[in-house]
Enzyme design. Structure first.
Site, mmCIF file in Angstrom:
data_model
loop_
_atom_site.group_PDB
_atom_site.id
_atom_site.type_symbol
_atom_site.label_atom_id
_atom_site.label_comp_id
_atom_site.label_asym_id
_atom_site.label_seq_id
_atom_site.Cartn_x
_atom_site.Cartn_y
_atom_site.Cartn_z
ATOM 1 N N TYR A 94 0.863 -1.188 0.000
ATOM 2 C CA TYR A 94 0.000 0.000 0.000
ATOM 3 C C TYR A 94 0.892 1.227 0.000
ATOM 4 O O TYR A 94 1.578 1.508 0.986
ATOM 5 C CB TYR A 94 -0.916 -0.042 1.222
ATOM 6 C CG TYR A 94 -1.875 1.115 1.368
ATOM 7 C CD1 TYR A 94 -2.150 2.006 0.338
ATOM 8 C CD2 TYR A 94 -2.546 1.312 2.577
ATOM 9 C CE1 TYR A 94 -3.039 3.052 0.493
ATOM 10 C CE2 TYR A 94 -3.450 2.345 2.744
ATOM 11 C CZ TYR A 94 -3.685 3.216 1.704
ATOM 12 O OH TYR A 94 -4.575 4.257 1.866
ATOM 13 N N LYS A 139 -1.715 -1.563 -3.933
ATOM 14 C CA LYS A 139 -2.683 -0.464 -3.941
ATOM 15 C C LYS A 139 -1.859 0.812 -4.010
ATOM 16 O O LYS A 139 -1.105 1.118 -3.078
ATOM 17 C CB LYS A 139 -3.544 -0.473 -2.676
ATOM 18 C CG LYS A 139 -4.451 0.760 -2.555
ATOM 19 C CD LYS A 139 -5.152 0.821 -1.205
ATOM 20 C CE LYS A 139 -5.985 2.103 -1.081
ATOM 21 N NZ LYS A 139 -6.662 2.202 0.237
#
EC number: 4.3.3.7
Length: 293
Positions: free
Chosen positions: A132, A162
């Site tokens: 992330y 992500k």
């Protein structure tokens, strides 16, 4: 690996405590509305103000309620590598499909530090990792070369990213450095459409909390190459993407949820406070524009 509309779930509170009953209803609503996976205990889930016991209970309830209908990507981020591993090991035992692991925040590690952090997690847990990258919150950016090095070193452990950097060129950079099949998820709702066009497979979405059916339909249109329909839905959703950040997140998200789910309160935990009047107005207007109220 993962694709479609994946909500980063808000964590409902009532009188200061985790509201488990409302959370279970939120999980059901999301799945019934077409969400393809769920992310508890991310940024929108106020993971940074949950105790470890609360953090684990939220993940546990999400997995229980999902009951195998969709995969659960458990938020496992921490700026303490050992605590991140604790979350990962718990999530693995609970039945999570993967762990969402943010770049350590506040510490500001170097790229070498990031490689050491994620390598430690990959080598000490069997849970697949979704990197992330959100430098607006963590300060430290997981640079493209670092992502390539980590995925090349741990192809069976680091399975997706992500990316909330806002830099669409990264999709192509990762495709060139890792391969076209590497799972890339947008972390910016407003960039979902161009991110997908560049090679992304979906989004871990804030807006999907309050508009799960619209977001699922939007991604389905993208996947079917129905560009006109995707643009139409993007136009409906776009004001909502910005309204979700019209005040400190997730205050606007929780206010929006209170407008579309009667039992959901807008209660947040300090240092976040409830959405301002201006933010509420922006949310109401965006919900109306999207046809949700």
């Amino acid at each position: 690996m993962f694709s479609g509309s994946i909500p980063a779930l808000a964590t409902p509170f009532r009188d200061g405590a985790f509201d488990e009953a409302t959370f279970r209803r939120l999980v059901d609503w999301q799945i019934e509305s077409g969400s393809s996976a769920l992310v508890p205990c991310g940024t929108t889930g106020e993971a940074s103000t949950l105790s470890n016991a609360e953090h684990h209970r939220v993940i546990e309830v999400c997995i229980e309620q999902a009951a195998g209908r969709v995969p659960v990507i458990a938020g496992c981020g921490s700026n303490d590598t050992r605590n991140a591993l604790l979350h990962m090991n718990f999530s693995k035992k609970a039945g999570a499909a993967a762990g969402l692991c943010v770049a350590p925040y506040y510490n500001r590690p170097s790229q070498a530090g990031l490689i050491a952090h994620f390598s430690f997690l990959a080598e000490n847990s069997d849970l697949p990792i979704v990197l992330y990258n959100v430098p607006s919150r963590t300060v430290t950016d997981i640079e493209d070369e670092t992502v390539v090095e980590l995925v090349t070193k741990y192809p069976d452990r680091i399975v997706a990213i992500k990316d909330a950097s806002g830099d669409l060129s990264r999709v192509a950079d990762h495709r060139m450095g890792i391969g076209r099949d590497f799972c890339q998820l947008s972390g910016n709702d407003e960039l979902w459409l161009p991110h997908s066009a560049a090679g992304g497979s979906g989004a871990i979405s804030v807006t999907a909390n309050v508009a799960p059916a619209l977001c699922a339909e939007f991604h389905s249109a993208i996947a079917a190459n129905e560009l006109a329909r995707a643009r139409e839905l993007n136009d409906r959703l776009f004001p909502l993407h910005y309204a979700m950040f019209s005040d400190a997140s997730p205050a606007p998200v929780k206010y929006a949820l209170s407008r579309v789910m009667e039992e959901f309160t807008d209660e947040v935990r300090l240092p976040i406070v409830s959405a301002s009047e201006a933010s509420r107005k922006a949310v109401d207007e965006a919900l109306e524009h999207a046809g949700l109220i």
